[in-house]
Design an enzyme around this catalytic site. Structure first.
Site, PDB file in Angstrom:
ATOM      1  N   ASN A  13       0.885  -1.166   0.000  1.00  0.00           N
ATOM      2  CA  ASN A  13       0.000   0.000   0.000  1.00  0.00           C
ATOM      3  C   ASN A  13       0.918   1.209   0.000  1.00  0.00           C
ATOM      4  O   ASN A  13       1.492   1.565   1.019  1.00  0.00           O
ATOM      5  CB  ASN A  13      -0.879  -0.026   1.261  1.00  0.00           C
ATOM      6  CG  ASN A  13      -1.681   1.249   1.431  1.00  0.00           C
ATOM      7  OD1 ASN A  13      -1.774   2.070   0.513  1.00  0.00           O
ATOM      8  ND2 ASN A  13      -2.259   1.438   2.613  1.00  0.00           N
ATOM      9  N   TRP A  14       1.049   1.804  -1.172  1.00  0.00           N
ATOM     10  CA  TRP A  14       2.010   2.915  -1.305  1.00  0.00           C
ATOM     11  C   TRP A  14       1.494   4.209  -0.683  1.00  0.00           C
ATOM     12  O   TRP A  14       2.258   5.163  -0.549  1.00  0.00           O
ATOM     13  CB  TRP A  14       2.328   3.154  -2.791  1.00  0.00           C
ATOM     14  CG  TRP A  14       3.290   2.169  -3.379  1.00  0.00           C
ATOM     15  CD1 TRP A  14       3.825   1.055  -2.759  1.00  0.00           C
ATOM     16  CD2 TRP A  14       3.863   2.215  -4.688  1.00  0.00           C
ATOM     17  NE1 TRP A  14       4.679   0.413  -3.613  1.00  0.00           N
ATOM     18  CE2 TRP A  14       4.723   1.104  -4.806  1.00  0.00           C
ATOM     19  CE3 TRP A  14       3.717   3.080  -5.771  1.00  0.00           C
ATOM     20  CZ2 TRP A  14       5.446   0.840  -5.978  1.00  0.00           C
ATOM     21  CZ3 TRP A  14       4.430   2.825  -6.939  1.00  0.00           C
ATOM     22  CH2 TRP A  14       5.296   1.712  -7.030  1.00  0.00           C
ATOM     23  N   LYS A  15       0.215   4.251  -0.359  1.00  0.00           N
ATOM     24  CA  LYS A  15      -0.376   5.479   0.201  1.00  0.00           C
ATOM     25  C   LYS A  15      -0.112   6.660  -0.761  1.00  0.00           C
ATOM     26  O   LYS A  15      -0.082   6.462  -1.964  1.00  0.00           O
ATOM     27  CB  LYS A  15       0.142   5.727   1.617  1.00  0.00           C
ATOM     28  CG  LYS A  15      -0.011   4.453   2.481  1.00  0.00           C
ATOM     29  CD  LYS A  15       0.215   4.657   3.931  1.00  0.00           C
ATOM     30  CE  LYS A  15       0.033   3.312   4.642  1.00  0.00           C
ATOM     31  NZ  LYS A  15       0.124   3.402   6.076  1.00  0.00           N
ATOM     32  N   HIS A  98      -9.377   1.530   4.687  1.00  0.00           N
ATOM     33  CA  HIS A  98      -8.103   1.680   5.395  1.00  0.00           C
ATOM     34  C   HIS A  98      -8.297   2.632   6.583  1.00  0.00           C
ATOM     35  O   HIS A  98      -9.042   3.602   6.493  1.00  0.00           O
ATOM     36  CB  HIS A  98      -7.027   2.214   4.446  1.00  0.00           C
ATOM     37  CG  HIS A  98      -5.671   2.150   5.059  1.00  0.00           C
ATOM     38  ND1 HIS A  98      -5.216   3.114   5.934  1.00  0.00           N
ATOM     39  CD2 HIS A  98      -4.695   1.218   4.982  1.00  0.00           C
ATOM     40  CE1 HIS A  98      -4.002   2.768   6.346  1.00  0.00           C
ATOM     41  NE2 HIS A  98      -3.660   1.620   5.782  1.00  0.00           N
ATOM     42  N   GLU A 100      -6.569   4.972   7.687  1.00  0.00           N
ATOM     43  CA  GLU A 100      -6.301   6.392   7.397  1.00  0.00           C
ATOM     44  C   GLU A 100      -7.516   7.037   6.739  1.00  0.00           C
ATOM     45  O   GLU A 100      -7.800   8.218   6.953  1.00  0.00           O
ATOM     46  CB  GLU A 100      -5.039   6.521   6.526  1.00  0.00           C
ATOM     47  CG  GLU A 100      -3.783   6.270   7.361  1.00  0.00           C
ATOM     48  CD  GLU A 100      -2.633   5.649   6.597  1.00  0.00           C
ATOM     49  OE1 GLU A 100      -2.618   5.705   5.357  1.00  0.00           O
ATOM     50  OE2 GLU A 100      -1.732   5.085   7.259  1.00  0.00           O
ATOM     51  N   GLU A 170      -5.545  -4.666  10.532  1.00  0.00           N
ATOM     52  CA  GLU A 170      -4.482  -3.676  10.726  1.00  0.00           C
ATOM     53  C   GLU A 170      -4.756  -2.891  12.009  1.00  0.00           C
ATOM     54  O   GLU A 170      -5.507  -1.906  11.985  1.00  0.00           O
ATOM     55  CB  GLU A 170      -4.455  -2.700   9.548  1.00  0.00           C
ATOM     56  CG  GLU A 170      -4.187  -3.353   8.217  1.00  0.00           C
ATOM     57  CD  GLU A 170      -3.537  -2.383   7.255  1.00  0.00           C
ATOM     58  OE1 GLU A 170      -2.391  -2.634   6.862  1.00  0.00           O
ATOM     59  OE2 GLU A 170      -4.156  -1.354   6.919  1.00  0.00           O
ATOM     60  N   GLY A 176       2.529   2.236  10.588  1.00  0.00           N
ATOM     61  CA  GLY A 176       3.510   3.295  10.396  1.00  0.00           C
ATOM     62  C   GLY A 176       4.222   3.697  11.677  1.00  0.00           C
ATOM     63  O   GLY A 176       4.882   4.729  11.719  1.00  0.00           O
ATOM     64  N   SER A 216       3.278  -2.220  10.210  1.00  0.00           N
ATOM     65  CA  SER A 216       4.734  -2.341  10.419  1.00  0.00           C
ATOM     66  C   SER A 216       5.271  -3.735  10.141  1.00  0.00           C
ATOM     67  O   SER A 216       6.220  -4.182  10.783  1.00  0.00           O
ATOM     68  CB  SER A 216       5.119  -1.876  11.833  1.00  0.00           C
ATOM     69  OG  SER A 216       4.760  -0.515  12.011  1.00  0.00           O
ATOM     70  N   GLY A 237       2.804  -1.190   4.187  1.00  0.00           N
ATOM     71  CA  GLY A 237       2.944   0.223   3.857  1.00  0.00           C
ATOM     72  C   GLY A 237       4.396   0.563   3.586  1.00  0.00           C
ATOM     73  O   GLY A 237       4.920   0.360   2.484  1.00  0.00           O
ATOM     74  N   GLY A 238       5.081   1.062   4.597  1.00  0.00           N
ATOM     75  CA  GLY A 238       6.454   1.559   4.465  1.00  0.00           C
ATOM     76  C   GLY A 238       7.390   0.616   3.725  1.00  0.00           C
ATOM     77  O   GLY A 238       8.122   1.037   2.824  1.00  0.00           O
TER      78      GLY A 238
HETATM   79  P1  PGA Z   1       2.848   0.163   7.514  1.00  0.00           P
HETATM   80  O1  PGA Z   1       1.405   0.435   6.851  1.00  0.00           O
HETATM   81  O2  PGA Z   1       3.324  -1.150   6.975  1.00  0.00           O
HETATM   82  O3  PGA Z   1       3.692   1.335   7.083  1.00  0.00           O
HETATM   83  O4  PGA Z   1       2.640   0.117   8.993  1.00  0.00           O
HETATM   84  C1  PGA Z   1       0.503  -0.611   6.693  1.00  0.00           C
HETATM   85  C2  PGA Z   1      -0.769  -0.076   6.098  1.00  0.00           C
HETATM   86  O5  PGA Z   1      -1.174   1.045   6.464  1.00  0.00           O
HETATM   87  O6  PGA Z   1      -1.408  -0.744   5.262  1.00  0.00           O
END
Ligand code: PGA
Length: 255
Positions: A13-15, A98, A100, A170, A176, A216, A237-238
Site C-alpha cells: 500500500n504505497w499510500k 483503510h 487512514e 491492521e 507506520g 509495520s 505500507g512503508g
Molecule cells: P505500515 O502500513 O506497513 O507502514 O505500517 C501498513 C498499512 O497502512 O497498510
C-alpha cells in the site's frame, strides 16, 4: 481449518507516495526480485500512478491495485474516482476502509460497505481493512470493534462474492509506528475474524477467505507473522516502498 486452501497475498500500500518516474523505477527494481515468489503479490498505488504501474508490471507476477474508490459509477462527487473507472482501466484490485480513510476522511462502516459493493459489482477483488485503535485495545474493546467493522463491511454481501474479498487486520496502533503486533496478538484477531466470517457464511467460506495482517510488517518480522495459521499474507505500507524489503516479505510468504 486447512490454510493451504489459501494462497498468501502480499500487497503493498504505497499510500500518497511516488511520482510516475519513481513508480517506474521501483517496479522495474522489484520485478526480478519477485519473479520467483509463489505467493500472490500486488501493489496498490496512487490513482495517478495506475497506468504507469500497469504498463511496467505487465510481464510480471505483480498485480496493480487502487487504494480506494467511490460507490457511485459517476456523478457530482468532486475529487472521487469510481470503481467503474478503475475497472475500465483494467484494474482488478482495490483496498477499502483503510484506517487512514476512517481517521482522516470520515469513512464509516456504512461507506466501507458501499465501496465494497461497488468494487465487487465491477468484478474486482477487494481488500477490506479493519482494526482497533490503541485506546480500544487498552479498554478491551478489540473484539467488539472488529466484529462491528467486519459485520458492517460485509452486510448484504452474498457468499458467492466472498471469493473476491480479502480481509486485512491492521491494528491502528501498529500502522507506520514501527510497533508490530506480536505474532500471537495478530493471529488471535485474524482467527477471530475468521470465526465471524464462519458465523456469517459457514465453514467453507471461512476456510477459503484470506485474512492479511498489516501494521509495520517488515523484512525482519514477516516470517514469524506469516507462519501463524490464520495469517494469509500482509498489507505492507512503508516496506513496500523498498524493493528488497518487499521482496523479502514475499519470499517469507512463499515458503
Ligand atoms: P505500515 O502500513 O506497513 O507502514 O505500517 C501498513 C498499512 O497502512 O497498510
Amino acid at each position: 481449518m486447512n490454510r493451504y486452501l489459501r494462497t498468501p497475498l502480499i500487497a503493498g500500500n504505497w499510500k500518497m507516495n511516488l511520482t510516475r518516474p519513481e513508480t517506474r523505477a521501483l517496479i522495474e527494481e522489484m520485478k526480478p526480485l519477485l519473479a520467483s515468489a509463489t505467493c500472490e503479490t500486488a501493489l496498490c498505488v496512487p490513482f495517478t500512478d495506475l497506468e504507469t504501474a500497469q504498463a511496467v508490471a505487465i510481464d510480471s507476477n505483480i498485480v496493480i491495485g487502487a487504494q480506494n474508490c467511490h460507490w457511485e459509477a459517476s456523478g457530482a462527487f468532486t475529487g472521487e474516482i469510481s470503481a467503474k473507472m478503475l475497472s475500465e482501466l483494467g484494474i482488478h484490485l482495490c483496498i477499502v476502509g483503510h484506517s487512514e480513510r476512517r481517521q482522516y476522511f470520515g469513512e464509516t462502516d456504512e461507506t466501507v460497505n458501499r465501496r465494497l459493493r461497488a468494487v465487487l459489482g465491477e468484478w474486482m477483488t477487494c481488500i477490506v481493512c479493519v482494526g482497533e485503535t490503541l485506546s480500544e485495545r487498552e479498554s478491551d474493546e478489540t473484539f467488539r470493534v472488529i466484529r462491528r467493522q467486519v459485520e458492517g463491511a460485509l452486510a448484504g454481501i452474498p457468499a458467492a462474492d466472498m471469493k473476491r474479498v480479502v480481509l486485512a487486520y491492521e491494528p491502528v496502533w501498529a500502522i507506520g509506528t514501527g510497533k508490530t503486533a506480536t505474532a500471537e496478538q495478530a493471529n488471535e484477531v485474524c482467527a477471530f475474524i475468521r470465526g465471524v466470517i464462519e458465523e456469517l457464511y459457514g465453514e467453507t467460506v471461512a476456510s477459503t477467505t484470506r485474512i492479511q495482517y498489516g501494521g509495520s510488517m517488515n523484512a525482519k518480522n514477516a516470517a514469524e507473522l506469516l507462519s501463524q495459521p490464520d495469517i494469509d499474507g500482509g498489507l505492507i505500507g512503508g516496506a513496500s516502498l523498498k524493493a528488497h524489503d518487499f521482496a523479502a516479505i514475499a519470499a517469507a510468504a512463499s515458503k
